[in-house]
Design a protein around this motif. Sequence first.
Motif, PDB file in Angstrom:
ATOM      1  N   PRO A 185      35.688  54.420  50.430  1.00  0.00           N
ATOM      2  CA  PRO A 185      34.178  54.032  50.527  1.00  0.00           C
ATOM      3  C   PRO A 185      32.841  53.974  49.900  1.00  0.00           C
ATOM      4  CG  PRO A 185      35.380  53.735  52.522  1.00  0.00           C
ATOM      5  CD  PRO A 185      35.757  54.957  51.625  1.00  0.00           C
ATOM      6  N   SER A 186      31.987  54.582  50.273  1.00  0.00           N
ATOM      7  CA  SER A 186      30.687  54.959  50.162  1.00  0.00           C
ATOM      8  C   SER A 186      30.438  55.109  48.726  1.00  0.00           C
ATOM      9  CB  SER A 186      30.027  56.382  50.279  1.00  0.00           C
ATOM     10  OG  SER A 186      30.892  57.481  49.873  1.00  0.00           O
ATOM     11  N   SER A 187      31.344  55.746  47.514  1.00  0.00           N
ATOM     12  CA  SER A 187      31.314  55.789  46.345  1.00  0.00           C
ATOM     13  C   SER A 187      31.382  53.779  45.922  1.00  0.00           C
ATOM     14  CB  SER A 187      32.460  56.392  45.271  1.00  0.00           C
ATOM     15  OG  SER A 187      32.619  57.678  46.307  1.00  0.00           O
ATOM     16  N   PHE A 188      32.602  53.836  46.299  1.00  0.00           N
ATOM     17  CA  PHE A 188      32.931  52.102  46.912  1.00  0.00           C
ATOM     18  C   PHE A 188      31.188  51.029  46.556  1.00  0.00           C
ATOM     19  CE2 PHE A 188      33.125  47.710  47.211  1.00  0.00           C
ATOM     20  CZ  PHE A 188      34.521  47.575  46.874  1.00  0.00           C
ATOM     21  N   LEU A 189      29.980  51.706  47.613  1.00  0.00           N
ATOM     22  CA  LEU A 189      29.375  51.118  47.660  1.00  0.00           C
ATOM     23  C   LEU A 189      27.915  51.137  46.451  1.00  0.00           C
ATOM     24  CD1 LEU A 189      29.248  51.263  51.721  1.00  0.00           C
ATOM     25  CD2 LEU A 189      29.263  49.494  50.256  1.00  0.00           C
ATOM     26  N   SER A 190      28.325  52.671  46.220  1.00  0.00           N
ATOM     27  CA  SER A 190      27.036  52.746  45.050  1.00  0.00           C
ATOM     28  C   SER A 190      27.649  52.123  44.277  1.00  0.00           C
ATOM     29  CB  SER A 190      26.918  54.826  44.977  1.00  0.00           C
ATOM     30  OG  SER A 190      26.832  55.013  46.399  1.00  0.00           O
ATOM     31  N   PHE A 191      28.880  52.881  43.773  1.00  0.00           N
ATOM     32  CA  PHE A 191      28.900  52.148  42.330  1.00  0.00           C
ATOM     33  C   PHE A 191      30.678  51.200  42.067  1.00  0.00           C
ATOM     34  CE2 PHE A 191      28.247  57.175  42.842  1.00  0.00           C
ATOM     35  CZ  PHE A 191      27.954  57.029  41.859  1.00  0.00           C
ATOM     36  N   ALA A 192      30.863  50.435  42.910  1.00  0.00           N
ATOM     37  CA  ALA A 192      32.398  49.728  42.318  1.00  0.00           C
ATOM     38  C   ALA A 192      31.430  48.424  40.945  1.00  0.00           C
ATOM     39  CB  ALA A 192      32.696  49.164  43.450  1.00  0.00           C
ATOM     40  N   ALA A 193      31.905  47.589  40.458  1.00  0.00           N
ATOM     41  CA  ALA A 193      31.471  47.078  39.947  1.00  0.00           C
ATOM     42  C   ALA A 193      32.121  45.749  40.023  1.00  0.00           C
ATOM     43  CB  ALA A 193      30.962  47.097  38.975  1.00  0.00           C
ATOM     44  N   ASP A 194      31.430  44.591  39.415  1.00  0.00           N
ATOM     45  CA  ASP A 194      32.337  42.858  39.192  1.00  0.00           C
ATOM     46  C   ASP A 194      32.355  42.967  38.098  1.00  0.00           C
ATOM     47  OD1 ASP A 194      33.082  40.548  39.213  1.00  0.00           O
ATOM     48  OD2 ASP A 194      31.473  39.099  39.619  1.00  0.00           O
ATOM     49  N   GLY A 195      33.436  43.352  37.076  1.00  0.00           N
ATOM     50  CA  GLY A 195      33.816  43.282  36.070  1.00  0.00           C
ATOM     51  C   GLY A 195      34.775  41.952  35.577  1.00  0.00           C
ATOM     52  N   SER A 196      35.022  40.789  36.422  1.00  0.00           N
ATOM     53  CA  SER A 196      35.614  39.802  35.985  1.00  0.00           C
ATOM     54  C   SER A 196      34.827  38.734  36.422  1.00  0.00           C
ATOM     55  CB  SER A 196      36.660  39.704  37.168  1.00  0.00           C
ATOM     56  OG  SER A 196      36.279  40.237  38.694  1.00  0.00           O
ATOM     57  N   GLY A 197      34.055  38.531  37.291  1.00  0.00           N
ATOM     58  CA  GLY A 197      33.059  37.909  37.490  1.00  0.00           C
ATOM     59  C   GLY A 197      32.635  37.098  38.898  1.00  0.00           C
ATOM     60  N   ASP A 198      33.793  37.459  39.231  1.00  0.00           N
ATOM     61  CA  ASP A 198      34.122  36.048  40.608  1.00  0.00           C
ATOM     62  C   ASP A 198      33.839  36.673  41.642  1.00  0.00           C
ATOM     63  OD1 ASP A 198      35.012  38.399  41.178  1.00  0.00           O
ATOM     64  OD2 ASP A 198      37.961  37.890  41.657  1.00  0.00           O
ATOM     65  N   GLY A 199      32.636  37.279  41.711  1.00  0.00           N
ATOM     66  CA  GLY A 199      31.153  37.903  43.066  1.00  0.00           C
ATOM     67  C   GLY A 199      31.821  38.957  43.718  1.00  0.00           C
ATOM     68  N   LYS A 200      33.420  39.877  43.494  1.00  0.00           N
ATOM     69  CA  LYS A 200      34.030  40.807  44.276  1.00  0.00           C
ATOM     70  C   LYS A 200      33.986  41.511  43.655  1.00  0.00           C
ATOM     71  CE  LYS A 200      36.311  37.035  47.283  1.00  0.00           C
ATOM     72  NZ  LYS A 200      37.907  37.037  48.384  1.00  0.00           N
ATOM     73  N   LYS A 201      34.482  42.581  43.866  1.00  0.00           N
ATOM     74  CA  LYS A 201      34.726  43.962  43.336  1.00  0.00           C
ATOM     75  C   LYS A 201      36.155  44.589  44.431  1.00  0.00           C
ATOM     76  CE  LYS A 201      30.096  45.032  43.332  1.00  0.00           C
ATOM     77  NZ  LYS A 201      28.723  46.072  43.887  1.00  0.00           N
ATOM     78  N   ASP A 202      37.104  44.141  42.648  1.00  0.00           N
ATOM     79  CA  ASP A 202      38.235  44.483  43.674  1.00  0.00           C
ATOM     80  C   ASP A 202      38.947  45.648  42.672  1.00  0.00           C
ATOM     81  OD1 ASP A 202      41.191  44.280  44.724  1.00  0.00           O
ATOM     82  OD2 ASP A 202      41.424  42.337  43.999  1.00  0.00           O
ATOM     83  N   ILE A 203      38.681  46.398  43.356  1.00  0.00           N
ATOM     84  CA  ILE A 203      39.171  47.953  43.003  1.00  0.00           C
ATOM     85  C   ILE A 203      40.261  48.172  43.434  1.00  0.00           C
ATOM     86  CG2 ILE A 203      36.911  49.050  42.394  1.00  0.00           C
ATOM     87  CD1 ILE A 203      37.818  50.936  45.509  1.00  0.00           C
ATOM     88  N   TRP A 204      41.625  47.111  43.484  1.00  0.00           N
ATOM     89  CA  TRP A 204      43.453  47.423  44.442  1.00  0.00           C
ATOM     90  C   TRP A 204      44.076  46.467  43.342  1.00  0.00           C
ATOM     91  CZ3 TRP A 204      39.093  46.783  47.302  1.00  0.00           C
ATOM     92  CH2 TRP A 204      38.550  47.693  48.082  1.00  0.00           C
ATOM     93  N   ASP A 205      43.028  45.245  43.005  1.00  0.00           N
ATOM     94  CA  ASP A 205      44.540  43.865  41.939  1.00  0.00           C
ATOM     95  C   ASP A 205      43.772  43.573  41.069  1.00  0.00           C
ATOM     96  OD1 ASP A 205      46.933  44.131  43.758  1.00  0.00           O
ATOM     97  OD2 ASP A 205      45.762  43.262  45.566  1.00  0.00           O
ATOM     98  N   ASN A 206      42.117  43.802  40.485  1.00  0.00           N
ATOM     99  CA  ASN A 206      41.852  43.375  39.284  1.00  0.00           C
ATOM    100  C   ASN A 206      41.554  44.358  38.904  1.00  0.00           C
ATOM    101  OD1 ASN A 206      39.932  42.307  37.248  1.00  0.00           O
ATOM    102  ND2 ASN A 206      39.111  40.074  39.301  1.00  0.00           N
TER     103      ASN A 206
END
Length: 323
Positions: A185-206
């Motif tokens: 989770p801490s890495s998510f907060l630092s590095f997760a990115a919204d690649g699809s442009g939908d306003g969310k950072k979904d590393i599970w299904d997107n």
Amino acid sequence: MKKLLSVILGVTIASSVWASDQSFEQYVEGLKSEARNKGISEQTINDAFANVTYKPRAVTADRNQPEKRLTLDEYIPKAVPDWKVKQAKELYTKHKKALEKVGEQYGVQPRFIVALWGIESNFGTFTGNYSVIDALSTMAYDGRREAFFRNETMAALTILDEGHIKPENMKGSWAGAMGQCQFMPSSFLSFAADGSGDGKKDIWDNEADVFASAANYLSQSGWTNEHTWGRQVKLPKGFDTSIQGRGEEKGKYLQEWSRLGITRYDGRPLPKLDKDIKAWLIAPDDVNGRVYLVYNNYNVLMKWNRSYYFALAVSHLADRIVL
């Protein structure tokens, strides 16, 4: 109580938390209180902990990790089998347009994004089926690394509070590593990115978010797309092996290594570049096993996972993806 629950759960427990005879339910109340103090909304706290359950199998997995160590000659073929290489090439081709866009945006060669995806979660098929809140709460309560897992629990709650995913869909490993790129989770907060442009950072299904998040991690950690990760090399007889290692002082320019008698694995000279680069000599097993000269990009992979074997598996898969 400690002894009774240890028998019921089938695990041996030794921690400061258990020593105080605090129940898991009481411990969760403490997590909730900490979350409130950190500004997490009451709705998120209630939803996240609504069905929280102690997971003894997570504790068992943590305490019983495999001790047998394979050599690299044994490990690499298992980690990078031909079927995985074939699948990696197919997925690279399928997602080429999206991967190239992300690669250009973050300055990361797409083959490394695909390789990380493949090694971390087998391209999203093995992501873990634990509730992340269950897993992190359990590991914090266990107490062996309480501060670390409490912090990760708070980070997970922040992700939920920001609306990136619902609690019931927040799945991961027994240690709380999440999604197709297995971010804590801490890495998510630092590095997760919204690649699809939908306003969310979904590393599970997107997948667009998965690619962008992996690339962002590498980019922010010092990656350069001007060079690769390194290469397997051959040492001359009588080589002074004391100069191997990844410490800053151990780094030498390629031509310095060449003057010391190191060659490519097939015996050819090391490449001469217009602008020489630093490299480090590593022998993860020993000098009688595989020996490599690695560049800074390899050091970046080691920030992702502090395992020589992991970084080499990613590197070897990336090399075999080249079309």
